[in-house]
Scaffold this motif. Structure first.
Motif, PDB file in Angstrom:
ATOM      1  N   LEU A   1      -9.371   1.999  -7.140  1.00  0.00           N
ATOM      2  CA  LEU A   1      -9.838   0.656  -7.458  1.00  0.00           C
ATOM      3  C   LEU A   1     -10.032  -0.102  -6.157  1.00  0.00           C
ATOM      4  O   LEU A   1      -9.135  -0.126  -5.312  1.00  0.00           O
ATOM      5  N   CYS A   2     -11.205  -0.711  -5.988  1.00  0.00           N
ATOM      6  CA  CYS A   2     -11.488  -1.533  -4.812  1.00  0.00           C
ATOM      7  C   CYS A   2     -11.760  -2.953  -5.283  1.00  0.00           C
ATOM      8  O   CYS A   2     -12.804  -3.229  -5.874  1.00  0.00           O
ATOM      9  N   HIS A   3     -10.808  -3.851  -5.037  1.00  0.00           N
ATOM     10  CA  HIS A   3     -10.963  -5.234  -5.465  1.00  0.00           C
ATOM     11  C   HIS A   3     -12.173  -5.892  -4.813  1.00  0.00           C
ATOM     12  O   HIS A   3     -12.891  -6.664  -5.454  1.00  0.00           O
ATOM     13  N   LEU A   4     -12.387  -5.575  -3.545  1.00  0.00           N
ATOM     14  CA  LEU A   4     -13.523  -6.168  -2.828  1.00  0.00           C
ATOM     15  C   LEU A   4     -14.847  -5.805  -3.482  1.00  0.00           C
ATOM     16  O   LEU A   4     -15.733  -6.643  -3.645  1.00  0.00           O
TER      17      LEU A   4
ATOM     18  N   ILE B   1       3.256   5.304  -6.035  1.00  0.00           N
ATOM     19  CA  ILE B   1       2.438   6.088  -5.108  1.00  0.00           C
ATOM     20  C   ILE B   1       2.349   7.532  -5.590  1.00  0.00           C
ATOM     21  O   ILE B   1       3.328   8.082  -6.115  1.00  0.00           O
ATOM     22  N   PRO B   2       1.192   8.183  -5.450  1.00  0.00           N
ATOM     23  CA  PRO B   2       1.044   9.567  -5.903  1.00  0.00           C
ATOM     24  C   PRO B   2       2.138  10.485  -5.367  1.00  0.00           C
ATOM     25  O   PRO B   2       2.557  10.367  -4.207  1.00  0.00           O
ATOM     26  N   ARG B   3       2.603  11.385  -6.208  1.00  0.00           N
ATOM     27  CA  ARG B   3       3.699  12.289  -5.826  1.00  0.00           C
ATOM     28  C   ARG B   3       3.302  13.205  -4.669  1.00  0.00           C
ATOM     29  O   ARG B   3       4.171  13.780  -4.017  1.00  0.00           O
ATOM     30  N   SER B   4       2.017  13.338  -4.400  1.00  0.00           N
ATOM     31  CA  SER B   4       1.578  14.151  -3.264  1.00  0.00           C
ATOM     32  C   SER B   4       2.029  13.557  -1.937  1.00  0.00           C
ATOM     33  O   SER B   4       2.007  14.241  -0.903  1.00  0.00           O
ATOM     34  N   LEU B   5       2.436  12.274  -1.930  1.00  0.00           N
ATOM     35  CA  LEU B   5       2.874  11.615  -0.704  1.00  0.00           C
ATOM     36  C   LEU B   5       4.399  11.515  -0.608  1.00  0.00           C
ATOM     37  O   LEU B   5       4.920  10.780   0.226  1.00  0.00           O
ATOM     38  N   VAL B   6       5.111  12.260  -1.459  1.00  0.00           N
ATOM     39  CA  VAL B   6       6.570  12.357  -1.341  1.00  0.00           C
ATOM     40  C   VAL B   6       6.915  12.994   0.007  1.00  0.00           C
ATOM     41  O   VAL B   6       6.246  13.933   0.455  1.00  0.00           O
ATOM     42  N   GLN B   7       7.981  12.489   0.644  1.00  0.00           N
ATOM     43  CA  GLN B   7       8.311  12.929   1.999  1.00  0.00           C
ATOM     44  C   GLN B   7       9.616  13.719   2.113  1.00  0.00           C
ATOM     45  O   GLN B   7       9.920  14.254   3.173  1.00  0.00           O
TER      46      GLN B   7
ATOM     47  N   SER C   1      -4.110  -0.627  -1.298  1.00  0.00           N
ATOM     48  CA  SER C   1      -2.726  -0.185  -1.462  1.00  0.00           C
ATOM     49  C   SER C   1      -2.642   1.315  -1.705  1.00  0.00           C
ATOM     50  O   SER C   1      -3.504   1.902  -2.363  1.00  0.00           O
ATOM     51  N   MET C   2      -1.566   1.907  -1.215  1.00  0.00           N
ATOM     52  CA  MET C   2      -1.434   3.358  -1.329  1.00  0.00           C
ATOM     53  C   MET C   2      -1.217   3.808  -2.759  1.00  0.00           C
ATOM     54  O   MET C   2      -1.507   4.957  -3.094  1.00  0.00           O
ATOM     55  N   HIS C   3      -0.700   2.928  -3.631  1.00  0.00           N
ATOM     56  CA  HIS C   3      -0.535   3.358  -5.021  1.00  0.00           C
ATOM     57  C   HIS C   3      -1.892   3.490  -5.721  1.00  0.00           C
ATOM     58  O   HIS C   3      -1.969   4.059  -6.807  1.00  0.00           O
ATOM     59  N   LEU C   4      -2.946   2.974  -5.095  1.00  0.00           N
ATOM     60  CA  LEU C   4      -4.297   3.104  -5.652  1.00  0.00           C
ATOM     61  C   LEU C   4      -5.057   4.287  -5.065  1.00  0.00           C
ATOM     62  O   LEU C   4      -6.208   4.511  -5.429  1.00  0.00           O
ATOM     63  N   TRP C   5      -4.435   5.028  -4.163  1.00  0.00           N
ATOM     64  CA  TRP C   5      -5.140   6.117  -3.503  1.00  0.00           C
ATOM     65  C   TRP C   5      -5.280   7.319  -4.429  1.00  0.00           C
ATOM     66  O   TRP C   5      -4.351   7.707  -5.123  1.00  0.00           O
ATOM     67  N   ASP C   6      -6.470   7.891  -4.423  1.00  0.00           N
ATOM     68  CA  ASP C   6      -6.770   9.066  -5.240  1.00  0.00           C
ATOM     69  C   ASP C   6      -6.986  10.248  -4.320  1.00  0.00           C
ATOM     70  O   ASP C   6      -8.012  10.338  -3.636  1.00  0.00           O
ATOM     71  N   SER C   7      -6.010  11.151  -4.259  1.00  0.00           N
ATOM     72  CA  SER C   7      -6.103  12.299  -3.357  1.00  0.00           C
ATOM     73  C   SER C   7      -7.205  13.270  -3.772  1.00  0.00           C
ATOM     74  O   SER C   7      -7.699  14.045  -2.946  1.00  0.00           O
ATOM     75  N   GLU C   8      -7.601  13.234  -5.040  1.00  0.00           N
ATOM     76  CA  GLU C   8      -8.657  14.134  -5.505  1.00  0.00           C
ATOM     77  C   GLU C   8     -10.032  13.702  -5.011  1.00  0.00           C
ATOM     78  O   GLU C   8     -10.849  14.533  -4.625  1.00  0.00           O
TER      79      GLU C   8
END
Length: 378
Positions: free
Chosen positions: A353-356, A291-297, A340-347
């Protein structure tokens, strides 16, 4: 809508409702420990961008790791949390088995992901001694030419040898091979299946490249719509009748009614922050290592995992904020939740990636399984 699709649609909604209930009552059951970001290889597709010269000076010391997990054991119960050790390459960490000896004594069941390069009899015995239960070995080609192109010269032989050593040792609950497929090796699916049968592997997890780390800089890695559809057809075909190997799709992406529960044992759900957390190499607390490091808690050097788990992680559990960009008007968002959140692009404010979308492109192009020669077969 055909009856089977209607039933699957209903089951998808029921499953989504269950996941929403789980998000309201999060229960940690799976914890990643990113043992190091150092690696003895420099794979072309590495999502963490690891390499041999990685600076490890900020990584947790062995004592810091044990202190953090001692609190986890006290707060959550060690035996109820499976510990997945990953990297980088865990086996390059000099004190790995000293740490795992202590964590195992705390009661954590554990497993590891490895490229297999450093596995010898000493490593196998150390894994046995520290009561390792599961192992995942990466094997990404049917021969040295294809695997070594991705991971480095000699890595194919080392991975195959590692599989053999652990099979002969015969103490693991599960020995899994994970294979990453991209445009250069996609037509090796059946030959890979045949190879793993010969190696005595019984569990094969197939993933497709997603655009993180170095893979993001390799445009020709991502499967085109016909190739992704062909890969899923291959897996569905293998799962439709008894096989010597259990085959499943490991990429955590929503696949729609056509493939959900057909290519893996469960319906899609990203459980990061709901059942899954991670302690990263430097002590950061996140949902999972990809998951992007921007979502570190938070960080275990200054706070406990339990405090972070209880008081934060809202973005993981209530994902309405992900309904933006291309997801804003999608009729499947209630089930998919932005993939999935590991596919999220905060930019860009949307999934990388969208499988659908990719599968919809394949359908529109009329890509049937026989339109992708060399993928489905056997």
């Amino acid at each position: 809508m055909p009856g089977a699709d209607l039933r699957r649609r209903f089951n998808l909604w029921a499953w989504r409702h269950y996941v929403d209930l789980e998000a309201g009552h999060p229960r940690l059951s799976y914890l990643f420990w990113e043992a190091t970001l150092a690696c003895n290889l420099a794979c072309r597709h590495c999502g963490s961008d690891c390499h041999r010269a990685q600076d490890t000076s900020a990584e947790l010391t062995g004592d810091e790791v044990v202190r953090a997990f001692d609190r986890v054991a006290s707060d959550f119960g060690a035996r109820s949390v499976f510990l997945a050790v990953t990297g980088g390459e865990p086996l390059v960490r000099p004190d790995l088995f000293e740490v795992m000896e202590r964590l195992s004594r705390l009661g954590f069941p554990w497993g590891m992901v490895t490229n297999g390069w450093s596995v010898d009899d000493r490593v196998v015995e150390a894994c046995r001694r520290t009561r390792m239960r599961t192992l995942v070995v990466s094997l990404d080609g049917v021969d040295a030419e294809s695997h070594d192109w991705l991971r480095g010269r000699g890595s194919f032989d080392r991975a195959v040898e590692a599989i053999g050593r652990f099979r002969r040792a015969a103490f693991l609950r599960d020995l899994q091979v994970t294979s990453t497929f991209h445009r250069r090796n996609i037509r090796q699916l059946q030959p890979m299946f045949d190879l793993l049968v010969r190696l005595g592997v019984r569990d094969w997890r197939i993933v497709s490249v997603f655009p993180n780390g170095r893979a993001r800089r390799q445009d020709d890695f991502l499967l085109d719509p016909a190739e992704l559809r062909g890969l899923l057809e291959f897996i569905r075909d293998k799962r439709s009748r008894p096989q010597p190997i259990r085959v499943s799709y490991g990429d955590e992406g929503f696949l729609g009614c056509e493939y959900e529960r057909q290519v893996r044992d469960f319906f899609f759900a990203c459980l990061a922050g709901i059942r899954i957390a991670s302690i990263l190499a430097n002590g950061d607390i996140s949902g999972c290592p990809n998951i992007p490091r921007s979502l570190v808690q938070g960080n275990v050097r200054t706070e406990t995992l339990k405090d972070v788990w209880v008081s934060r992680f809202r973005k993981y559990r209530d994902r309405r904020w992900m309904r933006q960009g291309g997801c804003a008007g999608c009729g499947e968002f209630a089930i998919c939740k932005g993939n999935s959140m590991h596919l999220w692009d905060s930019e860009t404010g949307g999934p990388k990636l969208c499988h659908l979308r990719i599968l919809d492109e394949a359908r529109k192009a009329g890509c049937a399984e026989d339109a992708v020669p060399g993928i489905v077969g056997g």
